[in-house]
Design a protein around this motif. Structure first.
Motif, short mmCIF file in Angstrom:
data_model
loop_
_atom_site.label_atom_id
_atom_site.label_comp_id
_atom_site.label_asym_id
_atom_site.label_seq_id
_atom_site.Cartn_x
_atom_site.Cartn_y
_atom_site.Cartn_z
N SER A 5 1.19 9.90 -5.13
CA SER A 5 1.16 11.27 -4.62
C SER A 5 1.96 12.18 -5.53
CB SER A 5 1.69 11.32 -3.19
OG SER A 5 3.07 11.02 -3.17
N VAL B 174 0.84 -1.20 0.00
CA VAL B 174 0.00 0.00 0.00
C VAL B 174 0.88 1.25 0.00
CG1 VAL B 174 -1.77 1.27 1.24
CG2 VAL B 174 -1.81 -1.22 1.23
N HIS B 175 1.95 1.17 0.78
CA HIS B 175 2.78 2.34 1.02
C HIS B 175 3.45 2.84 -0.26
CE1 HIS B 175 5.66 4.92 3.07
NE2 HIS B 175 6.62 4.32 2.40
N SER C 153 -4.72 12.85 -0.33
CA SER C 153 -5.03 11.59 0.36
C SER C 153 -3.92 10.57 0.16
CB SER C 153 -6.34 11.01 -0.16
OG SER C 153 -7.33 11.97 -0.18
N PHE C 154 -3.42 10.48 -1.07
CA PHE C 154 -2.33 9.53 -1.33
C PHE C 154 -1.10 9.88 -0.50
CE2 PHE C 154 -4.31 8.41 -5.59
CZ PHE C 154 -4.60 7.11 -5.21
N ILE D 194 -1.82 8.84 3.02
CA ILE D 194 -1.73 7.38 3.16
C ILE D 194 -0.26 6.95 3.21
CG2 ILE D 194 -2.13 5.19 1.97
CD1 ILE D 194 -4.76 6.42 0.91
N ALA E 282 1.09 4.24 -3.01
CA ALA E 282 0.52 5.52 -2.58
C ALA E 282 1.55 6.63 -2.72
CB ALA E 282 0.04 5.42 -1.13
N LEU F 272 1.14 7.88 6.64
CA LEU F 272 0.61 7.07 7.74
C LEU F 272 1.13 5.63 7.68
CD1 LEU F 272 -3.09 8.29 8.02
CD2 LEU F 272 -1.20 8.74 9.57
N THR F 273 1.05 5.03 6.49
CA THR F 273 1.54 3.65 6.39
C THR F 273 3.05 3.63 6.63
OG1 THR F 273 1.74 3.93 4.00
CG2 THR F 273 -0.23 2.83 4.81
#
Lengths: 257, 222
Positions: free
Chosen positions: A70, A62-63, A105-106, A109, A66, A112-113
Motif C-alpha cells: 500500500s 497476507v497482512h 485495495s492493498f 486488505i 499488503a 481488514l486482515t
C-alpha cells in the motif's frame, strides 16, 4: 538517436506499449505464481506455529505484504506524478490512475486482515493505534485521488489534477504519519506494540519474503492489465486502437484459412 | 508586489461592502460548537475535557465550508483567465486570494473563539495558547484547503468532493492544534506543539501557493 530520448518517445506511444504489455503479462503471471505457491505453502504449512500466537500469526503472510505494497504503490504513483508534470508523459498519468485502485485495495486488505488478526490477539477489531490510523488515512487519500479523477470529465485535465494531488500527498504523508504517531504516544501508552517488531525466526521470514515478492509481481500484473484497459478506454476512437482491432481481425481470418 | 497589494485591497473592500461571508462562517462556527453539548452531554467536566478538540474541529469545519467560493467568482467572471494570460504570476494571485480570504473569514473566528472556549469551561490559562494555535493553524487550513478548491474549481458537482480531498490533509494541523490547547489546559507548557505547528505553518504557506497556482492553471485550461 539518444537511447533515453528513444525510450521517452516509445513509452509515450500506446501503439508500442500495448502489445509489449500483452507480451509481458504471461511472464509476470508466471513469476507471481512462482513466488506465491511456495510462499503460501511454507507460510501456511511448514512454518512453525508461533509460541505466543499459535496458528493465527499466519495471517501475517497476507497482512504484512499488503501493508508494504500500500505504501510502495503510492511511491510509484508519486514518481509517475513527477514524470507526468515535468515531462508531460501521458503514460505516466495512465500509471497513476491505474495504480490508485490497486493501492487502495492493498490498504483495504491490510486493514481488514489486520482486524481479523487483531480480534484474537488484542481482543478488539480496531484500536486507534498510530499504524492503523495512518493506514486508514492512506486509504482515504487513495479514495480522494480516485474521486477527483472521476469527477473531472476531460481526462487530460483530470490526469494533471490527479498528479498535483498525488504530489501534495507525498509532502503530507510523512507529516501525517509522524503526527499520528506522536498523537498516539502522547495520550495512551503503547500496549501491544512490543509485538510489532518480533525478532522473527528464519523459517517464518523466508515465506514472508516470498509472499512480499509475489505481491510485487501481483501489483505489476494488475498494473499492466489496468493500464491496457485504461488506454483502450481513453483512446477508443483513436487510430492505434483501430489498428490493433484490424490486426486482431486479420489474425483471426488467417487462422480460419 | 503592487498588484498583490491591490488585489488584497480589492478583496477586503468587497468583503466590507458585502459583509455576509465573514458572518456566515462565524455563525457556522458557533452552531457546530452548539451541537456538541446537545449531542454528547452538557456536563461541565466532560465539556472542559473535550473543549480543545471541539473548538479546533469547529474551526476546521468552518474554514473548509467557507473555502468553497474561494476562486469560484473569479473563475466564473473570467478574472482568473485574465490573470492566467497576464504577465502577473498566478502564484502571487493565489497568495493574495488566500491571504485575504484568511483575513476575512478566520480572523473574526479567532477573535470570537475565547468566548466559546469559556462557555465550554476551558481553563482561562489555556486561552492564550488557543489563540496562538489558531493564529498559526487557521492560515495553514486555508492554504491547504486552497489546493483542494483550486483542483475542484470549474467542476459542477464539487461540494462533496472538497472535504474528501482536504480533510485527510487537515489531520496534522488538528492533532497539533488541539493537543497544544489540551496540554495548556492541563497546566503544562505547549511550546513543543506550537513549534511544530509553526514549522508546518512555514512549510504550508511557502509550498501551497505553488500547488494552488498549478491547479488553477489546470482548471483554467479546461
Amino acid at each position: 538517436m539518444n537511447i533515453i530520448i528513444k525510450w521517452y518517445y516509445r513509452l509515450g506511444a500506446p501503439l508500442w506499449f500495448y502489445p509489449l504489455a500483452g507480451k509481458l503479462i504471461p511472464w509476470v503471471t508466471a513469476l507471481f505464481l512462482l513466488f506465491l505457491i511456495p510462499g503460501l505453502y511454507m507460510g501456511l504449512v511448514t512454518a512453525p506455529a508461533d509460541y505466543q500466537q499459535g496458528e493465527s500469526f499466519r495471517i501475517m503472510y497476507v497482512h504484512v505484504p499488503a501493508a508494504w505494497m500500500s505504501m510502495l504503490v503510492y511511491l510509484v504513483m508519486a514518481i509517475s506524478a513527477v514524470v507526468a508534470l515535468v515531462w508531460r508523459v501521458r503514460m505516466a498519468e495512465i500509471v497513476i490512475i491505474s495504480s490508485v485502485p490497486i493501492g487502495a485495495s492493498f490498504a483495504l486488505i491490510a486493514l481488514l486482515t489486520g482486524a481479523f488478526w487483531g480480534k484474537p490477539m488484542w481482543g478488539a477489531w480496531w484500536v486507534w493505534d498510530a499504524r492503523l490510523t495512518s493506514e486508514l488515512i492512506l486509504l482515504f487519500i487513495y479514495l480522494g485521488i480516485l474521486a477527483l479523477y472521476n469527477a473531472i470529465e476531460d481526462k487530460a485535465t483530470s490526469g494533471k489534477a490527479m498528479s498535483i494531488l498525488t504530489l501534495v500527498g507525498v509532502v503530507n504523508l510523512p507529516i501525517i504519519h509522524y503526527s499520528v504517531v506522536w498523537w498516539n504516544t502522547l495520550h495512551q501508552a503503547a500496549t501491544v506494540t512490543a509485538f510489532d517488531k518480533p525478532s522473527i525466526h528464519i523459517d517464518m521470514l523466508i515465506p514472508l519474503l516470498l509472499m512480499a515478492t509475489a505481491f510485487k509481481f501481483l501489483f505489476l500484473l494488475v498494473l499492466l492489465l489496468k493500464m491496457r484497459a485504461n488506454l483502450i478506454e481513453q483512446d477508443i476512437h483513436s487510430g492505434w486502437v483501430k489498428k490493433i482491432i484490424q490486426d486482431k481481425q486479420k489474425a483471426e481470418e488467417n487462422k480460419h484459412d | 508586489m503592487n498588484s498583490f497589494l491591490s488585489l488584497i485591497k480589492r478583496d477586503l473592500v468587497l468583503a466590507y461592502r458585502g459583509r455576509g461571508e465573514a458572518f456566515n462562517s462565524l455563525i457556522f462556527f458557533g452552531l457546530v460548537i452548539l451541537l456538541f453539548p446537545i449531542g454528547i452531554s452538557a456536563s461541565e467536566k466532560l465539556l472542559a475535557e473535550i473543549a480543545p478538540g471541539l473548538i479546533w474541529i469547529a474551526a476546521l469545519l468552518a474554514t473548509m465550508v467557507s473555502l468553497d467560493n474561494l476562486f469560484k467568482e473569479d473563475f466564473q467572471d473570467g478574472t482568473l483567465e485574465q490573470w492566467a494570460v497576464s504577465p502577473h504570476s498566478l502564484i502571487s494571485f493565489a497568495w493574495a486570494r488566500l491571504l485575504s480570504h484568511w483575513i476575512i473569514t478566520s480572523v473574526p473566528l479567532i477573535i470570537i473563539a475565547p468566548l466559546f472556549a469559556l462557555s465550554l469551561n476551558l481553563p482561562p490559562e489555556a486561552i492564550g495558547v488557543l489563540i496562538l494555535s489558531l493564529l498559526l493553524g487557521t492560515p495553514l487550513l486555508t492554504f491547504i484547503g486552497g489546493i483542494g478548491v483550486a483542483l475542484t474549481t470549474g467542476l459542477k458537482k464539487s461540494s462533496m468532493l472538497l472535504p474528501l480531498l482536504v480533510l485527510p490533509f487537515y489531520i496534522p494541523v488538528l492533532i497539533f492544534g488541539a493537543s497544544a490547547v489540551d496540554v495548556a489546559a492541563d497546566g503544562w507548557s505547549a511550546a513543543g506543539q506550537l513549534y511544530i505547528l509553526a514549522g508546518l505553518f512555514v512549510l504550508g504557506i511557502t509550498l501551497a501557493p505553488f500547488a494552488v497556482a498549478t491547479s488553477l492553471k489546470v482548471s483554467v485550461s479546461q
